[in-house]
Every structure is written in C-alpha cells, then in structure tokens.
Design an enzyme around this catalytic site. Structure first.
Site, short mmCIF file in Angstrom:
data_model
loop_
_atom_site.label_atom_id
_atom_site.label_comp_id
_atom_site.label_asym_id
_atom_site.label_seq_id
_atom_site.Cartn_x
_atom_site.Cartn_y
_atom_site.Cartn_z
N HIS C 368 -1.93 77.81 24.23
CA HIS C 368 -1.88 79.12 23.57
C HIS C 368 -0.99 79.06 22.34
CE1 HIS C 368 -3.91 80.71 27.12
NE2 HIS C 368 -4.19 81.77 26.39
N ARG C 430 -3.88 78.79 36.95
CA ARG C 430 -5.17 79.33 37.37
C ARG C 430 -5.15 79.99 38.74
NH1 ARG C 430 -9.36 74.77 34.81
NH2 ARG C 430 -9.54 75.92 32.87
#
Lengths: 190, 261, 541
Positions: C368, C430
């Site tokens: 990111h 996740r």
C-alpha cells in the site's frame, strides 16, 4: 623550439554531468552487490536458507498411509537426538493443534497441506512457510528459550481462515525427554 | 554512453548487454546451484550433481519412509474428493429408498427422526456415505450402527446417500441469534466459525449439515470428539475444534443447531 | 488537444470511479477487522470485499491509467493522431466489459477467492473470464503502442524516439510479456477447472505462473509514475531533465529485469528449487538499480529547477522550489514514500529478512505504501497535469489539489507505517477478524486503529480528487495550448540504436525468462501426480 601545450579544457557541464552519473551508477551497483553478498553470507551463517529439496506427496492418500497419517504427526526424537515435527494444515486447523518442541535441539519441521494453500508462521520467529497441497515444506529451527507462541495460518484458505490459529510450546529439553519416554509422537494438543 | 559517439567507436551495446546479463546469470547459477547448496550445514547430498539437481528443484520421492507410527485404532479409510456422489441417477435414489426401509425405525420414515438419532433428510451425500463407510470399517464406533451396516456394499451406501440427500429437510423456524461460538468461532483457540465447513459459509467436503439435528446428539458427538472417543474425522479436524470448546460452548452450539432448519 | 481525448477520458474516468468505489471498500475492510468493530458475523463479506478491492485496484485502475496515459503520450510526443483509434476503443470496451463480467460474480459472493486467486480454491468461472478480458483489452493497447512507435520510426529514420514515447512503449512491452504468466494460469489451469472440465489442478505450478506476473505487474503499475517523473515533473517545475540517455537506460533495464524475478514471491514455497530462488534473488537486486538511477536523475533535474530559481548552496535550492505547484508537492511526497517503500522492498527481496515478515501485515503495509502511495499519488499528478488538455477546460482548484495531495500523503503514512509494525509483531494477513483481547495480540490493537484513521483520511482525499476532476469537467473553456514534455539538459540529436529500439532488450527479457522460469515450469508440467482436487468457493450462493 619549445612547444607550449595548450592547457586542457575545463570539463564541460555535460562531461561533469556524465561523470556524476557514472559515479552514481557505480555506487548503486556496489550497494546492490553488497546487499546480495551480505544476504548470502548471513543466510549461510545463520542457516536460514530455502529448503534444499522438493518433495511431493499424494494428497488423496495423505491420511491413509505414509508419513502424514494422524498417528505419525507430532514431534519425534530421531536416533541422533534431533527432533522431527510432522504436521498438516487443513481447512481450518493444524494437526497437531499444539506442537511441542524442546529447547536447544535441532528441529526439523515437515509440514504439508491436506487441501488448499495454507501458511505456517511461528510468531516472533522467522519460521515462515507456505503449505502447498501436494508438496512437503521443510524448515530447520532451534529454540533457545521455553515458552508458548502462536502459529497462525497467514494465507487465505477459505471462509474459516481467521480461525486457523495453532500453538507451539517450547519446553525444557529434559522435560521433553521425559515426556518422550512414554510416547513416540508428542504434542500438546490435549 | 551519453555522448554522441559515432556508432563505430567503442564496444557495442549488444555484446556488452548480452555479455553482462549472461555473466551475471552464469555467476548466480554457479553460486546458487553449486556453491551454496554444498555450503549448507545439515544437508547431505550424494555428491555435487545431487546438490545441483536438488537446487534446481528436481522432485524427489519423499524419503520419509522411516518408521511410520501406525494408529492402534482404525481410522477412516476413505479418500474424499469434492466431485464424489454428484448427480445421482433416479435408479440410485430408488434403490436407496428401498434400502432405507430398514433405517426408518430410528431415523424416521422420511429421514426425520423423533428420537435422538440424527435426521438424515437433506443431509450432504458425502457426509452420509463417509459415516456409513466408517461405521462399517470400525473407524467410527457404534454398537448400534456397526452391525446394521456390515452387509452394505459400497454401491448400497452410495444409493442410501443419494436417497437421503434427495429428501427434503424439515422446515423449522429459526430461533434467535446464533451464539458467538457458531458465528465467529474462537480464533486464538483455533476454532473457525462452524459455518465455514458446515454449510452456512462454505461446505467442506465430508462435513455434515447440522441444522435441525437433535441437540443431545450434537452434544454427544462434540463430547466424543473432545475426548477422542470418536476419531473418524480426517486429520483430527473436529477433534482439534471440540477439544478447544468449553462445555458451555458445546451446549450453546448444540442447542442452536437443534432449533435451526 | 489530442484527437483521442475522448478515448483517454473514458479510460481515466472508468479507472477513477472504480478507484473511488474500491477505496471505500478498502476502508470498510480496515474498519471491520480492527478493534473498533465487533467480529463480523459473516466473514464471507470481508473476503468478498477484499476480492473486489484487490481486483479493482490491481487489475482495473492501473491498467486503464497506463492505457489512457499511453494514448496521450503517443499523440502528444509523436505529434500526430493515434493510429488505430477504433482498435483502442475496442480495447477499452474489453477492459470495461471484463471489469463487469468479473465484478458481478464477486459481488454476488460467488468468487471470494481474492485477487491473487490461489488455487485449488476456485470460484465462479466468470470472475476469471472477466480478468482475462481485461488483460486482452490491455494487449490491444500494447500492440498499438508498438505500432505507433514503429510507424513513427519509419517516418523519421535515425531520429531519436521522443523519450516519453520510448518509455511508454517499454512499459507496454513489459506488460505484454508479464501478463502471459497469469494468462497461462487462468486459461490452461483455472478456467477449465472452474467450468467443470477438469477437477484437479497443480497448485504449485499455478503459483509459479502467477509469480511470473505478480512482480513485474508492479513495475507496469509504476511505469506511468516514472514516466511522469522524467517527462512531466522537470517541465512542470521549470527545470530540465538531467539526462535523457540515463532515463532510457533505466526503462530498458526495467524491461529486462522486472519480469524474470517473480519467484521471490515464492521464497517460502516448497515447489521451487533453492537454486532458482537464489538466481531470481540476484536479478531482483538488479532491478533496484534503475530505481536508484531514477532517483538520482530526478533529484538532479529538480535541483536544476531549484538553482534556476536562484537556489544556492548544498541544499538551499530545496527552498526555492515551487512548492505551491501541486506537481512539485506530489512528486516530493511520492519520493518520500518511494524511499520508505523501496527500503521495505529491499527487505522483502532478501530471503532471510523476508522469512521474518512474509505474509504478515508488513507485506500489505508495504505494497500500500509503495503502490497506493508512491505510485498512485503520481497518477493523481498526471491527471491534474493533462486534464485541461483532455477537457479543454481550466483545472484551477489548485488549493483543493494541494489539499488532496497532502491528505493522500498524510493518510498513507498514517495507514501504512503502523501497518508495517504490526506485521513485524507477527500479525497474519487476510483475516476477517482478530481477537484483540488476547494478550499476545492486544499489543497490535492500537496500531491497527491508527491505520483505520489513516484510511479514513485517504477516503477524504479520494473524494477531493474526484471533486477536482469533476470541477475540471464543468469549468470554463480555455485553450490549453500545446502540451510539452520536459526537455533534457542536452537534447540528443542521435541516440544509440540500443536506446532507441527494443529488439535487444526484448531478446534479453525472453532469454532471462527461459533461464529463470523455463526449468521450474517444464519440470512441474512433466512431474505427474501433482494435481490436487479443486475446492469450489461460493457454490451455495
């Protein structure tokens, strides 16, 4: 007749720019080379290298016969005193759900998946593997202090991935030997 | 290289680029496939060629044929795949209906029992098939079911599975909010949400549909998994879960599923 | 104004609207799995959102930005209309169609497999078919970039290809080749299983194919950013590009080494030999070189601008830079994030350090920072710079632009720095929720909350971005004038053939692919019995 050599021209701006570029490029390449060498040397000295063999295993018969049947999972003492830990990852737990290992002993983990891709991470360590169904993942380790750590799955493996947390317990070497006297495959899964 | 040199001067781009790339590749290959593997402590290679082949990733047959500790109890003998028992024929279902006549005493005329025996109507076929196989092989111990399935063939069991899967489930009103152990499991104890295998979120191959099962039955099974009395779950997946559940959670989950269709 | 401006606007609007929607999903995800929210009652929603967010941000946004910007560069740098406009529209249509074909099953919960779609988890076939359509549409763009450049070269024999076009074509060729890996995985492994034609799949080989694409795709994402560094920034701030040739060299280096290094994503995998991991590790180290060259060249170019504006002394020129110019601001922010993100990348690329953070939240924080941060902020900058030339209207919300860039930068730092840290603490990736009440995990709670705040700032920034662009569509008409790229200190009259064409570099790229990937792939294909049963996802929905 003396000849006066004309003094060399001062370097033009383009020349200076080009030299600066070349110097920087050399620095960049040197830095990168150093990183690679350091990584390789450190890897050898600390014994952190990728597994050296690829082993496959038949997925469908994993629970029917061979190394990863449920009675063979857990920690086993080898003749040379080292310990081999066999485990499987599945949707959505590890078996043994609590792995038991001794301190100050060379340990080899042999782990595989029985269905989809899972991860295998012992938090706070660099024991970090992918479990790919059909292949055996292997890593060696050495624990120095007793304690308990989490062993979460770190790759998305389905809707229950967030519940797939195992545990590993490191116990004193002698305590482990005592426990091993009564059973051939140890775990703390009870 | 920045200056405008005539093309004829100096070493050309092509040989230099190819040469440098090749040199780096060759050096890395020698180091990575030759030198590094041999430097590794604790790895026994049968010579340089073996080290190179291993580094290249040639698959080896798993050498783990050292002593495998076999279980001193029967474990499930079935290989499960998600494609099993799909699309049964009408004849299979019909044969299953006939075979099921002998099951109605406990499991009900339409697969819906009035006692604490599990409801079989609408159950996933693979779950039924697996449990029948396990009863027969002794992987799942039951004084009642063992004798009853001893004369069933593999085809019989597939037919029974097809028949019961085909029966409609009992419609029941949903009761209240599910307990947390059912919706979210208990992550750090290694319990995933029940629905991630048992159908609400995903169906894991071999897992059973739990809705509408008698709560006493579910409680007894979870307790059996927890104590190890029931051991036919592949890879101990249910034993892992049940051992980590508290008695209250087992109770809450059993009651929730009993009340839900 | 470029004659294909409607085409370019279509690409960029589709990209940015998708970006806005995916941005909201991303912040929702951060919030849901943080201590600020109770455990989500249906974790499938989380994984559905992650799939949608990842697919849009990884496959749709950057592809369309690269395509749109590529068409812009083609017309402006080569100073003539785009050859193949109809084909370009077809390419766009395929990307748009593919996006919808993919997103609909995801939205219905039938393909919650995440954008990395690691088999043997298999979802609805239309998800994968949609992704393939997006890739095919982008390949039309790749072909058009090549066609346009070579047509210009034929008409201008011996002349140096304008730098912006050269770099754009390098990026497009890189993408064309790198997409092949995922295409092979999708077409020959996943889609047949998803359609029910086969029931087993080699999960290890699928990961190898995907790794072929997975690394170089980030360089494909990075191309518009770097092209902007070289060709927009020096001009925009009133400076000159330090070196044309060094820039060309950087781009051809990317073309050669960005792709055959994907196996560093498989460092911890059991199906690849250690020798190949090392080999690709070395080439991964080499791909750091063009970035280092770029940093030097761009810093030098910016320094020129600073000194032309009167800056003196070792660092005094920094103060005289046009900081009120959004392009200057955005570039500086991009460089700061590139520095941190690049350092993180150096850690990931070394096997030994990678094993401490692989698949922890560090990885998510890293990409990111580098992609959503350093790279995407330059997508904003590019949009701001070329928007008047596409719309024929003024784009003068300069204060809003600066606010948008500031909030994107600050939000990104607040989002990603704690994110890296919790990864170091061992937080796995996740997961739809975490038990923050557990003492071992409680230490992560505050940092995760900080990331949520960062994400909220980003949502604000994203909204500002769209507002600026919408305003730009409705502003007063102007004559934007001729668009100019940056000029080098000394514009080359001729350029070595190797820096004016791609034959050599494509050859090296393919050769390296064969050396680095050939044996692992061939061996996996030749080894029997490595197929495993597919596990279908979302069947009941």
């Amino acid at each position: 007749m003396t000849q006066t050599l004309s003094p060399p021209l001062p370097p033009s701006p383009e020349d200076r720019a080009e030299r600066a570029e070349h110097r920087w490029a050399a620095v960049a390449v040197a830095v990168v080379t150093l990183l690679v060498v350091v990584a390789a040397v450190a890897g050898l000295r600390q014994e952190v290298m990728p597994q050296s063999r690829i082993e496959t295993v038949n997925l469908g018969t994993l629970h029917l016969g061979g190394e990863f049947v449920e009675s063979n999972l857990g920690s086993a003492i080898e003749p040379d005193g080292s310990v081999t830990v066999r485990a499987i990852g599945q949707q959505f737990s590890f078996t043994p759900s609590c792995i038991l290992v001794p301190t100050d002993t060379p340990i080899t983990f042999r782990v595989t998946s029985s269905d989809v891709v899972h991860g295998f991470l012992i938090t706070g360590t660099d024991i970090n593997l992918m479990l790919v169904p059909g292949y055996i993942s292997k890593i060696t380790a050495h624990f120095q202090t007793p304690g308990e750590r989490y062993m979460p799955c770190h790759e998305f493996c389905g809707m229950g991935h967030e519940g797939m947390w195992g545990r590993i317990k490191v116990v004193d070497k002698d305590a482990f030997k005592q426990m091993a006297a009564s059973t051939r495959r140890l775990s703390c899964a009870k | 290289m920045m200056r405008e040199r005539p093309a004829s001067e100096g070493v050309g781009w092509v040989p230099v680029s190819i040469g440098m790339t090749a040199a780096i590749a060759v050096a890395s290959i020698i180091v990575g496939f030759g030198w590094l593997p041999l430097q590794q402590r604790g790895e026994e290679f049968r010579g340089v060629w073996d080290a190179i082949c291993s580094a290249a990733g040639l698959v080896q047959v798993s050498s783990g044929t050292e002593q495998v500790v076999q279980a001193d109890y029967p474990t499930t003998r079935i290989e499960l795949t998600p494609q099993m028992l799909r699309n049964p024929s009408a004849q299979s279902i019909g044969r299953g209906a006939t075979l099921a006549l002998r099951c109605t005493m406990c499991h009900g005329a339409r697969g819906l029992s009035k006692a604490d025996t599990p409801n079989l109507a609408g159950q996933y076929p693979i779950a039924i098939y697996k449990q029948l196989m396990d009863f027969k092989s002794g992987a799942r111990a039951s004084a009642v079911m063992g004798p009853l399935v001893s004369d069933l063939s593999d085809a019989d069991m597939r037919d029974l599975a097809a028949y019961y899967a085909y029966l409609p489930r009992e419609a029941q009103p949903a009761s209240g909010a599910p307990p947390q152990i059912v919706t979210s499991g208990a992550p750090v104890r290694g319990i995933a949400p029940c629905g991630s295998c048992h159908g609400a979120l995903e169906v894991k191959v071999g897992a059973a549909w739990l809705g509408g099962q008698p709560s006493d039955y579910l409680r007894a099974q979870l307790k059996a998994f927890s104590s190890g009395a029931r051991r036919n779950d592949i890879g101990e997946q249910m034993r892992n879960v049940a051992r980590a559940m508290t008695a209250e959670e087992i109770d809450a989950a059993s009651r929730f599923y009993a009340d839900r269709p | 104004m470029p004659s294909s401006r409607r085409l370019i606007l279509a690409h960029l609007w589709f990209a940015f609207v998708g970006f806005g929607a995916a941005l909201l999903l991303g912040e929702w995800q951060m919030y849901i799995r943080s201590p600020l929210h109770t455990w989500i009652s249906d974790p499938e929603w989380y994984y559905r959102s992650v799939t949608a967010h990842g697919t849009t941000m990884a496959y749709v946004l950057p592809t369309l930005v690269a395509m749109g910007f590529g068409y812009f560069v083609t017309e402006v740098a080569l100073k003539r209309p785009l050859i193949g406009l109809r084909w370009a529209w077809l390419g766009f249509a395929l990307v748009a169609l593919g996006t919808f074909v993919a997103i609909i099953p995801v939205a219905l919960g039938r393909a919650s497999v995440l954008y990395t779609f690691y088999p043997p988890l298999i979802g609805d076939p239309f998800y994968y078919i949609g992704v393939v359509l997006v890739v095919v549409g982008s390949w039309i763009w790749v072909a058009l970039m090549g066609v346009n450049m070579y047509a210009w070269k034929r008409q201008n024999p011996g002349a140096p290809v304008p730098f912006a076009m050269f770099a754009t074509v390098a990026g497009s060729f890189l993408w064309g080749w790198t997409a092949v890996g995922a295409a092979l995985e999708l077409l020959f492994q996943i889609i047949p299983v998803a359609l029910g034609l086969r029931s087993t799949i080699d999960a290890g080989l699928a990961r190898v194919f995907f790794s072929w694409t997975l690394h170089a795709i980030v360089y494909f994402w990075l191309m518009p950013t770097y092209i902007a560094y070289y060709t927009i920034v020096p001009r925009a701030i009133g400076g000159r590009l330090f070196s044309d040739a060094m820039g060309r060299l950087a781009f051809v280096l990317f073309l050669v080494v960005a792709m055959p290094i994907g196996i560093h994503h498989l460092f911890q995998d059991p199906q690849v030999g250690a020798g190949f991991k090392f080999l690709q590790s070395v080439f991964t180290a080499i791909v750091a070189v063009p970035t280092l060259l770029t940093v030097f060249t761009i810093c030098a170019s910016v320094e020129i601008a600073g000194r032309l504006r009167g800056g003196k002394g070792l660092l005094g020129w920094l103060a005289t830079l046009p900081w009120d110019n959004p392009i200057m601001l955005g570039t500086a922010f991009s460089f700061v994030m590139l520095g941190f993100g690049g350092a993180g990348g150096l850690i990931n690329m070394s096997y030994q350090l990678d094993s401490t953070i692989h698949n922890t939240q560090w990885v998510t924080g890293h990409f990111h920072l580098i992609f959503a941060g350093a790279i995407v902020i330059m997508y904003f900058v590019i949009a701001y710079d070329i928007w008047p030339h596409l719309t024929g209207r003024a784009l003068d919300s300069v204060r809003l632009m600066r606010a948008q860039l500031w909030t994107w930068f600050v939000g990104m730092i607040v989002l990603t720095f704690p994110w890296h840290y919790v990864g170091m603490l061992g937080m796995p990736r996740r997961m739809a929720f975490y038990d923050y009440s557990d003492p071992a995990i409680a230490a992560q709670a505050a940092w995760v909350t900080m990331s949520v705040i960062g994400g909220a700032i980003l949502v604000l920034s994203g909204a500002l971005f769209l507002i600026v662009l919408v305003r730009g569509q409705m502003a007063a008409r102007i004559e934007p004038g001729l668009y100019r790229f940056s000029v080098a200190l000394r514009e080359p009259r001729t350029v070595p053939a190797a820096l004016n064409g791609f034959g050599l570099w494509l050859g090296l790229m393919v050769a390296l692919t064969i050396v680095n990937y050939g044996f692992p792939i061939a061996h996996a294909l030749a080894t029997p019995g490595t197929g495993v049963p597919a596990v279908m996802v979302g069947v009941g929905r």
